[in-house]
Write a protein that holds these residues in place. Structure first.
Motif, PDB file in Angstrom:
ATOM      1  N   UNK A   1       0.817  -1.205  -0.075  1.00 14.65           N
ATOM      2  CA  UNK A   1       0.004   0.213  -0.497  1.00 14.65           C
ATOM      3  C   UNK A   1       0.388   1.098  -0.038  1.00 14.65           C
ATOM      4  N   UNK A   2       2.009   1.235   0.180  1.00 13.33           N
ATOM      5  CA  UNK A   2       2.682   2.316   0.105  1.00 13.33           C
ATOM      6  C   UNK A   2       2.870   3.230  -1.849  1.00 13.33           C
ATOM      7  N   UNK A   3       2.525   1.565  -2.703  1.00 11.29           N
ATOM      8  CA  UNK A   3       2.354   2.011  -4.052  1.00 11.29           C
ATOM      9  C   UNK A   3       0.845   2.558  -4.354  1.00 11.29           C
ATOM     10  N   UNK A   4       0.887   3.993  -5.169  1.00 14.17           N
ATOM     11  CA  UNK A   4       0.147   4.360  -5.070  1.00 14.17           C
ATOM     12  C   UNK A   4      -1.213   3.428  -6.002  1.00 14.17           C
ATOM     13  N   UNK A   5      -0.603   2.613  -7.312  1.00 17.51           N
ATOM     14  CA  UNK A   5      -1.242   2.248  -8.671  1.00 17.51           C
ATOM     15  C   UNK A   5      -1.878   1.165  -7.699  1.00 17.51           C
ATOM     16  N   UNK A   6      -1.682   0.203  -6.224  1.00 12.60           N
ATOM     17  CA  UNK A   6      -2.626  -0.507  -5.547  1.00 12.60           C
ATOM     18  C   UNK A   6      -3.202   0.049  -5.095  1.00 12.60           C
ATOM     19  N   UNK A   7      -3.356   1.021  -4.696  1.00 10.31           N
ATOM     20  CA  UNK A   7      -4.031   1.546  -3.735  1.00 10.31           C
ATOM     21  C   UNK A   7      -5.972   1.869  -4.728  1.00 10.31           C
ATOM     22  N   UNK A   8      -4.690   2.326  -5.783  1.00  7.34           N
ATOM     23  CA  UNK A   8      -6.074   2.937  -6.726  1.00  7.34           C
ATOM     24  C   UNK A   8      -6.638   1.968  -7.005  1.00  7.34           C
ATOM     25  N   UNK A   9      -6.211   0.487  -7.283  1.00  9.50           N
ATOM     26  CA  UNK A   9      -6.788  -0.721  -7.889  1.00  9.50           C
ATOM     27  C   UNK A   9      -7.955  -1.444  -6.606  1.00  9.50           C
ATOM     28  N   UNK A  10      -7.051  -1.446  -5.119  1.00 14.59           N
ATOM     29  CA  UNK A  10      -8.028  -1.895  -4.748  1.00 14.59           C
ATOM     30  C   UNK A  10      -9.381  -1.273  -3.905  1.00 14.59           C
ATOM     31  N   UNK A  11      -8.796   0.444  -4.527  1.00 15.70           N
ATOM     32  CA  UNK A  11     -10.051   1.053  -3.925  1.00 15.70           C
ATOM     33  C   UNK A  11     -10.920   0.727  -5.407  1.00 15.70           C
ATOM     34  N   UNK A  12     -10.818   0.808  -6.628  1.00 18.45           N
ATOM     35  CA  UNK A  12     -11.815   0.884  -7.674  1.00 18.45           C
ATOM     36  C   UNK A  12     -12.841  -0.781  -7.375  1.00 18.45           C
ATOM     37  N   UNK A  13     -11.670  -1.928  -6.472  1.00 20.25           N
ATOM     38  CA  UNK A  13     -12.367  -3.168  -6.774  1.00 20.25           C
ATOM     39  C   UNK A  13     -14.130  -2.665  -5.313  1.00 20.25           C
ATOM     40  N   UNK A  14     -13.278  -1.736  -4.424  1.00 25.84           N
ATOM     41  CA  UNK A  14     -13.620  -1.939  -3.091  1.00 25.84           C
ATOM     42  C   UNK A  14     -14.918  -1.135  -3.599  1.00 25.84           C
ATOM     43  N   UNK A  15     -15.085   0.033  -4.146  1.00 18.37           N
ATOM     44  CA  UNK A  15     -15.703   0.975  -4.661  1.00 18.37           C
ATOM     45  C   UNK A  15     -16.973   0.312  -5.316  1.00 18.37           C
ATOM     46  N   UNK A  16     -16.742  -0.630  -6.500  1.00 20.26           N
ATOM     47  CA  UNK A  16     -17.619  -1.110  -6.744  1.00 20.26           C
ATOM     48  C   UNK A  16     -18.781  -1.807  -5.997  1.00 20.26           C
ATOM     49  N   UNK A  17     -17.972  -2.906  -4.837  1.00 20.23           N
ATOM     50  CA  UNK A  17     -18.921  -3.934  -4.730  1.00 20.23           C
ATOM     51  C   UNK A  17     -19.820  -2.358  -3.559  1.00 20.23           C
ATOM     52  N   UNK A  18     -19.369  -1.890  -3.345  1.00 21.13           N
ATOM     53  CA  UNK A  18     -19.994  -0.470  -1.985  1.00 21.13           C
ATOM     54  C   UNK A  18     -21.073  -0.174  -3.233  1.00 21.13           C
TER      55      UNK A  18
END
Ligand code: GLA
Length: 752
Positions: free
Chosen positions: A452-469
């Motif tokens: 999670x120190x990498x922005x692209x990792x956080x952004x990718x997970x963000x996209x996935x969780x946002x979709x579920x929510x």
């Protein structure tokens, strides 16, 4: 509330009528710490407090005839190489290899309100009149690094929030090897240090030790968490300080990663408190134009014991750290399926659990681990955040709809920072886990930590969780995190920035929380980390409640919740009733006691209601109704008084009292029963001495009631009948006292 600056003596005095914090600019333009404690009269001349005598062998900071020695000077933010051989607050490595700096006073600003450090959790103001902030600007001329020290004093709280910011102006890059949030010095060492220590399933036990010469510290090195082992908090108390009298100074760090909280006593009996990011394995490169902000430390002073210190933290954190929709709202009573089913569930089972719960008054059903990928054990699927349709054919959206149709809300468990090797996500991104190339990667619970120190990792997970929510009607999220970091290294960072990795990880976690809580403001987030390994103020900024511990045994919870309450408000304490024999300890405790303790938190159940007897179900229905009646009192702004410590006694006792002192709820709980034991009296606290109260309790199903003045209840106490305790079942029995002010005319003679 004022921040006073005396021009002649160059003394700063922050005061709000409750506390004073005093420091000054010395002749060498560095800052001297003068005082932190009970409010003092202001005067232009505190500089006489400085010890201006020459001691043999002292290093002198200025040309003769000055005798100014940093070794014997209490300092605000000490740095290395000055002849002060105690631990510094900061160390700045420069291009030439030197770690010597000299941050000299330049100027100051005073602002109404409180600026917020970017990307970090912090206390805040709603109106600018609530606080005043002093910013002292210092500069190291050689490296051209600026240091800005922030001090916020709150109008309504005996508390000061501090953090530091470094700005690099020069063309050379510098490396912060140590950048703590605060240093506070005391001119004696007659203290005990109190800390909240533990481990998985026994978090935040209260420990105390007298200070000794040298360094005594608690810390975390776990990378992903403030940890179950130590909490980012220490208090210094006088030996004679108790729950309700004596001086105590609290130091709490609003941070969820590696921290250090230390008290260093010099052989001249001075005590230096240091708190901030753990300098071990930390460095931060600052290039021209870059800024680095430390997390915030919140310091509280009380001369009325530990109880008052805790109530100050509770009020401040509940109202000015926790944010958003749920801050002031009573929390939904939930049923979580984890201890009821673990991984063994399907849609039918879940729906019937939810219906049973709804029928007894539960308001929220939470589907825990095991709903995604192919997950039936903890060996696979973390990262594959799509519904396992074999288990839940309707999908998460369909299940949520069905549960909503029952008239209750739906909540979901996620662990977004983790992957199992056996997951599609890992197979797609094997390089996204934290590891050192070519070296062994330790696993824990069969899982790895995403970088999670990498922005692209956080952004990718963000996209996935946002979709579920976005796709399902989800009202609550349990955000879990179940392993500490090993082999900390990021393949995305250059060699000279590897020391930034663990702090960047936590910033990534905060970034994801900020995004999701911003996009879904009405979702209630509960943080969790193998139980209570992230029960820290950093998390509370994003998630108003936290799962307190995986240990759901009633007596163990008495201790864990008692320790947790040292800093954290009851509204933050995730607490559930589970089945017996208890899954962690195999201990059997009465259902009533399990509920009596879980009430003092957010309250919920973690069992299969369908497996309960009709009598037990009836009890649960009554418990839920009871919590609905009392949760406002418990969760939204009352005062907690700890009365008897389960760490020191066979009993635990505490009371919650409403602000107007007209309503209260008191708990008595005992561990083992005693025959023919000594008298037991529960002395209450926090009541209005002159109010007449009606005290009501169920003792072995029989209602008991009596009236008494507040002063009697506090000075003589409630007599607890040992025979009653035996009749109720002996070991682990508890009594809850409902207390309400009545007019004297309503008073009836004592019946107990
Ligand atoms: C952690 C949590 C538990 C539960 C499990 C699921 O241990 O603390 O409450 O959610 O994970 O795997």
């Amino acid at each position: 509330m004022t921040i006073i600056f005396h021009k002649n003596s160059r003394v700063f005095h922050l005061t709000n009528g409750k506390i004073s914090y005093i420091m000054r600019v010395m002749e060498n333009e560095q800052l001297e710490s003068i005082y932190f404690g009970k409010c003092l009269n202001d005067r232009d001349g505190f500089e006489y407090q400085h010890e201006a005598v020459s001691r043999s062998h002292a290093a002198i900071a200025l040309p003769e005839p000055s005798v100014l020695s940093m070794q014997y000077t209490a300092q605000e933010y000490p740095f290395a190489g000055t002849g002060d051989y105690r631990s510094p607050a900061c160390t700045v490595l420069q291009e030439n290899g030197s770690r010597i700096s000299n941050f000299r006073y330049v100027s100051f600003d005073i602002e109404l309100g409180k600026p917020l450090p970017e990307g970090l959790p912090a206390t805040y103001c709603e109106e600018s009149e609530e606080a005043e902030t002093l910013i002292i600007h210092l500069k190291d001329d050689i490296s051209e690094t600026e240091l800005h020290l922030f001090y916020t004093i709150f109008r309504d709280h005996p508390a000061i929030a501090r953090h530091a910011e470094f700005v690099q102006n020069g063309s050379q890059a510098v490396y912060l090897e140590r950048a703590l949030s605060a240093c506070v010095e005391f001119k004696d060492c007659d203290f005990e240090m109190l800390q909240l220590s533990g481990a998985w399933a026994r978090e935040r036990y209260i420990r105390k030790r007298p200070l000794e010469y040298g360094m005594q510290a608690v810390s975390s090195m776990t990378g992903t968490a403030s940890s179950a082992e130590e909490n980012p908090f220490i208090a210094l108390k006088r030996k004679e300080t108790t729950e309700n009298q004596g001086e105590v100074w609290g130091f709490s760090l609003i941070y969820s990663g590696n921290f250090l909280a230390a008290a260093e006593v010099s052989t001249f009996d001075m005590t230096r408190v240091l708190i901030g990011i753990n300098p071990e394995s930390f460095t931060w490169k600052l290039m021209q134009g870059n800024t680095f902000a430390t997390p915030e430390a919140v310091m509280v002073y009380s001369d009325q014991g530990l109880g008052t210190m805790s109530r100050v933290y509770h009020k401040l954190y509940r109202s000015r750290l926790v944010r958003g929709y749920w801050r002031d709202r009573p929390r939904p009573i939930l049923l979580n399926n984890w201890e009821g089913t673990y991984f063994d569930f399907n849609e039918q089972k879940i729906l019937s659990m939810a219906l049973d719960a709804r029928n007894l008054g539960v308001e929220l059903f939470v589907l825990d681990d095991g709903w995604f990928g192919r997950r039936n054990t903890d060996r696979d699927s973390l990262g594959d955040w799509y519904c396992n349709r074999n288990k839940i054919p309707s999908g998460i959206d369909g299940l949520a709809e069905k549960i909503e149709a029952m008239g209750i809300r739906f909540g979901l468990w996620i662990e977004p920072e983790m992957v199992n090797e056996d997951s599609d996500f890992y197979r797609a991104h094997p390089d996204w886990v934290i590891h050192v190339p070519e070296r062994y990667r330790s696993h824990s619970r069969h899982q790895y930590v995403l970088d999670f120190s990498r922005k692209e990792v956080v952004d990718c997970i963000h996209g996935i969780i946002r979709k579920i929510l976005s796709e399902a009607k989800i009202s609550y999220i349990k955000w879990d995190m179940n392993r500490y970091m090993t082999e900390p290294y990021s393949i995305a960072l250059p060699a000279d920035r590897q020391g930034e990795m663990m702090h960047r990880y936590i910033l990534g976690v905060y970034d994801l929380y900020e995004k999701l809580t911003g996009e879904f403001p009405e979702i209630l987030f509960e943080s969790c980390a193998s139980g209570g390994a992230r029960f820290d103020p950093g998390m509370l900024y994003y998630a108003p409640q936290a799962w307190c511990s995986d240990d759901t045994d009633a007596w163990e919870r008495c201790k864990i919740q008692y320790g947790t309450s040292m800093v954290y408000p009851l509204s933050a304490i995730g607490s559930h009733v589970s089945t017996v024999p208890n899954h962690q300890l195999a201990r059997v405790t009465p259902l009533r006691t399990r509920a009596n303790i879980a009430y003092f938190g957010t309250f919920g159940y973690e069992l299969v209601i369908g497996n309960m007897s009709a009598e037990e179900k009836d009890a649960v229905r009554r418990q839920i109704a009871f919590m609905k009646k009392y949760r406002e009192l418990i969760q939204t702004g009352s005062d907690l008084y700890r009365l008897r410590s389960p760490f020191e006694h066979n009993e635990a006792e505490w009371i919650v009292v409403s602000k107007d002192r007209k309503k209260a709820l008191a708990l008595f709980c005992q561990k083992s029963n005693r025959v023919n034991g000594s008298w037991l009296r529960m002395k209450l606290d926090g009541l209005e001495p002159s109010f007449m109260y009606r005290v009501f309790a169920f003792i072995d199903e029989g209602p008991r009631e009596f009236t008494a003045y507040g002063d009697e209840l506090m000075k003589i106490g409630i007599a607890i009948d040992r025979v009653d305790l035996t009749v109720m079942g002996g070991d682990y029995v508890s009594i809850l006292y409902e207390i309400e002010a009545v007019s004297c005319a309503d008073a009836t003679p004592a019946q107990i």
